[in-house]
Write a protein that holds these residues in place. Structure first.
Motif, PDB file in Angstrom:
ATOM      1  N   ARG A   1      13.987   4.701  -3.117  1.00 60.60           N
ATOM      2  CA  ARG A   1      13.837   5.170  -1.744  1.00 60.60           C
ATOM      3  C   ARG A   1      12.782   4.405  -0.967  1.00 60.60           C
ATOM      4  O   ARG A   1      12.842   4.333   0.261  1.00 60.60           O
ATOM      5  CB  ARG A   1      13.506   6.659  -1.712  1.00 60.60           C
ATOM      6  N   HIS A   2      11.791   3.856  -1.647  1.00 56.99           N
ATOM      7  CA  HIS A   2      10.729   3.175  -0.914  1.00 56.99           C
ATOM      8  C   HIS A   2      10.804   1.654  -1.053  1.00 56.99           C
ATOM      9  O   HIS A   2      10.906   0.947  -0.063  1.00 56.99           O
ATOM     10  CB  HIS A   2       9.362   3.724  -1.336  1.00 56.99           C
TER      11      HIS A   2
ATOM     12  N   ARG B   1      12.415   7.280  -7.879  1.00 58.34           N
ATOM     13  CA  ARG B   1      12.475   7.549  -6.454  1.00 58.34           C
ATOM     14  C   ARG B   1      11.664   6.514  -5.673  1.00 58.34           C
ATOM     15  O   ARG B   1      12.081   6.049  -4.612  1.00 58.34           O
ATOM     16  CB  ARG B   1      11.940   8.958  -6.178  1.00 58.34           C
TER      17      ARG B   1
ATOM     18  N   ASP C   1       0.816  -1.211   0.000  1.00 61.42           N
ATOM     19  CA  ASP C   1       0.000   0.000   0.000  1.00 61.42           C
ATOM     20  C   ASP C   1       0.853   1.266   0.000  1.00 61.42           C
ATOM     21  O   ASP C   1       0.501   2.258  -0.609  1.00 61.42           O
ATOM     22  CB  ASP C   1      -0.894   0.031   1.249  1.00 61.42           C
ATOM     23  N   TYR C   2       1.989   1.221   0.711  1.00 62.81           N
ATOM     24  CA  TYR C   2       2.750   2.467   0.815  1.00 62.81           C
ATOM     25  C   TYR C   2       3.374   2.861  -0.520  1.00 62.81           C
ATOM     26  O   TYR C   2       3.724   4.027  -0.714  1.00 62.81           O
ATOM     27  CB  TYR C   2       3.800   2.409   1.931  1.00 62.81           C
TER      28      TYR C   2
ATOM     29  N   ARG D   1       1.641   2.622  -3.286  1.00 57.68           N
ATOM     30  CA  ARG D   1       0.537   3.367  -3.896  1.00 57.68           C
ATOM     31  C   ARG D   1       0.488   4.783  -3.316  1.00 57.68           C
ATOM     32  O   ARG D   1       0.269   5.749  -4.042  1.00 57.68           O
ATOM     33  CB  ARG D   1      -0.782   2.626  -3.639  1.00 57.68           C
ATOM     34  N   THR D   2       0.710   4.887  -2.007  1.00 56.85           N
ATOM     35  CA  THR D   2       0.760   6.216  -1.400  1.00 56.85           C
ATOM     36  C   THR D   2       1.859   7.050  -2.047  1.00 56.85           C
ATOM     37  O   THR D   2       1.657   8.216  -2.381  1.00 56.85           O
ATOM     38  CB  THR D   2       1.025   6.112   0.114  1.00 56.85           C
TER      39      THR D   2
ATOM     40  N   ARG E   1       3.091   6.778  -4.978  1.00 61.35           N
ATOM     41  CA  ARG E   1       2.657   7.204  -6.315  1.00 61.35           C
ATOM     42  C   ARG E   1       1.682   8.369  -6.206  1.00 61.35           C
ATOM     43  O   ARG E   1       1.761   9.338  -6.958  1.00 61.35           O
ATOM     44  CB  ARG E   1       1.973   6.046  -7.038  1.00 61.35           C
ATOM     45  N   ALA E   2       0.755   8.256  -5.249  1.00 55.32           N
ATOM     46  CA  ALA E   2      -0.248   9.312  -5.082  1.00 55.32           C
ATOM     47  C   ALA E   2       0.412  10.626  -4.683  1.00 55.32           C
ATOM     48  O   ALA E   2      -0.148  11.698  -4.897  1.00 55.32           O
ATOM     49  CB  ALA E   2      -1.278   8.895  -4.045  1.00 55.32           C
ATOM     50  N   LYS E   3       1.600  10.542  -4.079  1.00 52.04           N
ATOM     51  CA  LYS E   3       2.309  11.758  -3.697  1.00 52.04           C
ATOM     52  C   LYS E   3       2.912  12.454  -4.905  1.00 52.04           C
ATOM     53  O   LYS E   3       3.383  13.578  -4.798  1.00 52.04           O
ATOM     54  CB  LYS E   3       3.451  11.418  -2.723  1.00 52.04           C
ATOM     55  N   GLY E   4       2.957  11.750  -6.024  1.00 50.80           N
ATOM     56  CA  GLY E   4       3.510  12.353  -7.235  1.00 50.80           C
ATOM     57  C   GLY E   4       5.016  12.187  -7.338  1.00 50.80           C
ATOM     58  O   GLY E   4       5.676  12.954  -8.026  1.00 50.80           O
ATOM     59  N   LEU E   5       5.568  11.174  -6.656  1.00 49.77           N
ATOM     60  CA  LEU E   5       7.011  10.939  -6.760  1.00 49.77           C
ATOM     61  C   LEU E   5       7.324  10.256  -8.086  1.00 49.77           C
ATOM     62  O   LEU E   5       6.474   9.612  -8.688  1.00 49.77           O
ATOM     63  CB  LEU E   5       7.470  10.040  -5.609  1.00 49.77           C
ATOM     64  N   SER E   6       8.578  10.371  -8.515  1.00 48.56           N
ATOM     65  CA  SER E   6       8.960   9.717  -9.768  1.00 48.56           C
ATOM     66  C   SER E   6       9.130   8.224  -9.518  1.00 48.56           C
ATOM     67  O   SER E   6       9.401   7.793  -8.395  1.00 48.56           O
ATOM     68  CB  SER E   6      10.260  10.307 -10.289  1.00 48.56           C
TER      69      SER E   6
END
Lengths: 319, 323
Positions: B237-238, B233, B219-220, B222-223, B225-230
């Motif tokens: 980073r995740h 990244r 899920d994180y 998806r979060t 992605r929803a934040k608009g990260l590339s």
């Protein structure tokens, strides 16, 4: 018109053929408006909003139709352009705050990450902004909370951290996907207050997905009821709650325990279960479970008919 | 901070004690295990056997023999070999430690760097031809036995193509001390490093790819992605960051085992007198004091490696600290 969705169709290629999860959904959203989207699990409410966010990453998904945000077409927009909107102008809050945050970073880091993705801001300026945001969502000690890891916070606190993150770039549109489902009732009330307050302070439009009619009746300006990938009824809150026209909406409202008067011995339930999208009934998808079913229901799918208060039902169209 | 370290030390002592007792009993107290008979040779006269037994102290009670041996390993350090009498065991082990450490450290650097590159590249291009190619190469690396690969490497670099420009820099087999000749140290070890690392690059690359792909479903992500990260990244980073936890666990176990002597095959093939080779030779001649000393050393390293892994865990995963 801030958001205008027209005839949105989302299908997934599977081994059993093409499955249409969303079948011709259209709706509009004005600035500062709260739209409640209601339906059972699998009715397509989450998928349709994920499509709006451009968050359907499944390579087997096919998205058709039109999604216009402030006049700009989002379907087919390059990933880079979409990324600039996401988290910046359109933000999303997810259902389960327990898993929505990356476990290995502090919440301060994660919120600052989003701010810095969209704004040219120094680290310390971003962190100052995070502190403000956390204060805004009622963290008692924001400075200290920033250095906490997600597992060190309770469910309600995490959800408020997720909301703070969603608000970090002052989004014009906030999509909340069942943000209260995983929380205690008392915490739920706090989160709903927060959403209302945000609409007041930021004038953001909110799409609130839920299967809880009680939440919708408290919060939404307009309501959209979904069943098996289609909108079955939409209207303002009072229209929908005082004068529900689709049998499914009526059945949903009938399953809420009344606060006043005699308590029923058993709450009425809707017989049967939602149909599999692979084997939809020939006519109206709700037909097999509908108490008001008659011949036309088996012949074809009813269209959404009516003005601002519309229902997709042959009985209603006839009346 | 002090308490966990002390607890670790206690654990280490306990593990080493257990292992030493087991090894000791296997060689001295299992039915038919008579070290005196082995030293005296086949068909030895009873008087000779008796003399050997007395001379090596096998006629004393077992616990005395055990205590004496431990004392000679850890306190006086003057345990001598049963096979070459007078050859001190502890200095021999200490001399071979830098060789094994040089080999395993270098290989570990190679395999960590390359497996991360391969794992990330394969996960990022999932199901593409690049992903399939990298995973097929990884499987190939895992399937090649290290002694065979080492011999092939030797055949190419020492013999067949040694005179070409490509491999003329490869020095003859053997080890050169880092303090005497850093360049020679490096050059002699390059081929052994690559040989040892290839297997682990294959394993770790595949493990990391699977872990990253699994965390990309979380899920994180998806979060994020929803934040608009590339996507880059999000991946680095995740997804990679949370996938490294499984990677580190595996690394600690393998590294500890290799430093403890599992690099034996590589050491033998490349003529490196490391711990593995020492243990191997001791087992060939059933040199009990030497076996005991190398086993003690190996168990110490496995426990230390695990302690280091636990520490790295705390850095990687904040959830470990509180639970």
């Amino acid at each position: 018109m801030m958001l205008s969705v027209r005839d949105l169709k989302v299908s997934f290629r599977t081994d059993d053929g093409l499955v249409r999860a969303i079948d011709g959904v259209s709706f509009d959203l004005e600035e500062g408006e709260i739209l409640g989207v209601v339906g059972e699990s699998g009715s397509g409410k989450t998928v349709s909003l994920l499509a709006v966010m451009g968050l359907i990453t499944d390579p087997n998904a096919v998205i058709e139709g039109s999604i216009r945000y402030k006049g700009r077409e989002l379907v087919g927009l390059p990933a880079r352009e979409l990324r600039r909107l996401r988290g910046n102008e359109i933000a999303m809050i997810f259902q389960d705050p327990m898993t929505a945050l990356t476990p290995v970073y502090t919440i301060g880091w994660q919120i600052a990450e989003q701010i810095q993705a969209h704004q040219r801001l120094s680290r310390s300026a971003a962190l100052d902004r995070v502190e403000e945001l956390l204060a805004e969502v009622n963290f008692p000690n924001p400075r200290e909370a920033m250095s906490r890891y997600p597992h060190q916070l309770s469910g309600g606190m995490r959800q408020r951290a997720v909301i703070a993150m969603a608000l970090s770039c002052n989004p014009a549109l906030l999509v909340a996907d069942e943000p209260t489902t995983a929380l205690d009732v008392t915490v739920q009330a706090g989160i709903l207050d927060l959403v209302r307050k945000l609409r007041a302070t930021h004038n953001s439009a909110v799409v609130f997905i839920t299967h809880d009619m009680g939440v919708v009746s408290e919060l939404a300006d307009r309501v959209m009821v979904m069943y098996a990938g289609r909108i079955v009824e939409r209207g303002s809150r009072s229209e929908l709650f005082n004068d529900p026209s689709h049998p499914y909406t009526r059945a949903l409202l009938g399953s809420i325990p009344p606060l006043t008067g005699d308590k029923p011995r058993r709450l009425p339930a809707i017989p049967g279960s939602p149909p599999s999208l692979l084997r939809l009934p020939k006519g109206c998808a709700f037909g097999p479970r509908c108490p008001a079913r008659y011949e036309p229901c088996d012949a074809g799918k009813p269209d959404l008919a009516g003005g601002s208060h519309a229902a997709a039902c042959f009985r209603v169209a006839q009346a | 901070m002090i308490y966990p370290i002390l607890r670790r030390l206690g654990q280490m002592l306990f593990v080493m004690f257990g292992i030493s007792v087991i090894v000791f009993l296997i060689f001295f107290a299992t039915p038919g295990a008579d070290p005196a008979a082995r030293i005296a040779g086949r068909n030895a006269a009873p008087e000779v056997l008796e003399a050997v037994r007395h001379s090596f102290g096998f006629d004393r009670p077992l616990y005395v023999q055990y205590a004496l041996m431990m004392k000679k390993i850890f306190i006086t350090g003057d345990l001598t070999s049963f096979v070459n009498r007078g050859w001190k065991v502890v200095p021999a082990v200490l001399d071979s430690i830098p060789i094994t450490l040089s080999l395993v450290f270098g290989a570990a650097v190679l395999w960590v760097v390359f497996s991360i590159i391969i794992g990330v590249a394969a996960a990022a291009t999932r199901n593409s031809w690049l992903d399939r190619l990298l995973m097929a190469l990884g499987l190939l690396g895992i399937s090649m036995p290290v002694y065979w690969l080492g011999e092939v490497m030797n055949l190419i670099t020492q013999s067949r193509y040694h005179d070409t420009w490509l491999f003329s820099w490869v020095p003859p087999l053997g080890y050169k001390n880092f303090s005497d000749d850093p360049k020679g140290w490096f050059l002699t070890l390059v081929i052994p490093w690559i040989t040892l690392a290839i297997l682990y690059i294959g394993i770790y690359g595949r493990v990391l790819r699977a872990a990253i792909i699994e965390s990309m479903q979380e899920d994180y992500i998806r979060t994020a992605r929803a934040k608009g990260l590339s996507e880059t990244r999000i991946l680095l980073r995740h997804a990679l960051r949370t996938s490294l936890i499984a990677f580190v666990t595996l690394f600690g176990l393998d590294f500890g085992a290799l430093v403890g002597g599992s690099a034996l095959l590589t050491e033998v093939v490349f003529g490196l007198q490391g711990i593995g080779k020492l243990t191997y030779d001791a087992l060939q001649s059933l040199d009990l004091p030497m076996i005991m000393a190398t086993v003690m050393y190996a168990s110490m390293f496995v426990v230390i490696a695990n302690a280091v892994v636990d520490f790295v865990y705390i850095l990687l995963d904040p959830r470990v600290k509180t639970s």
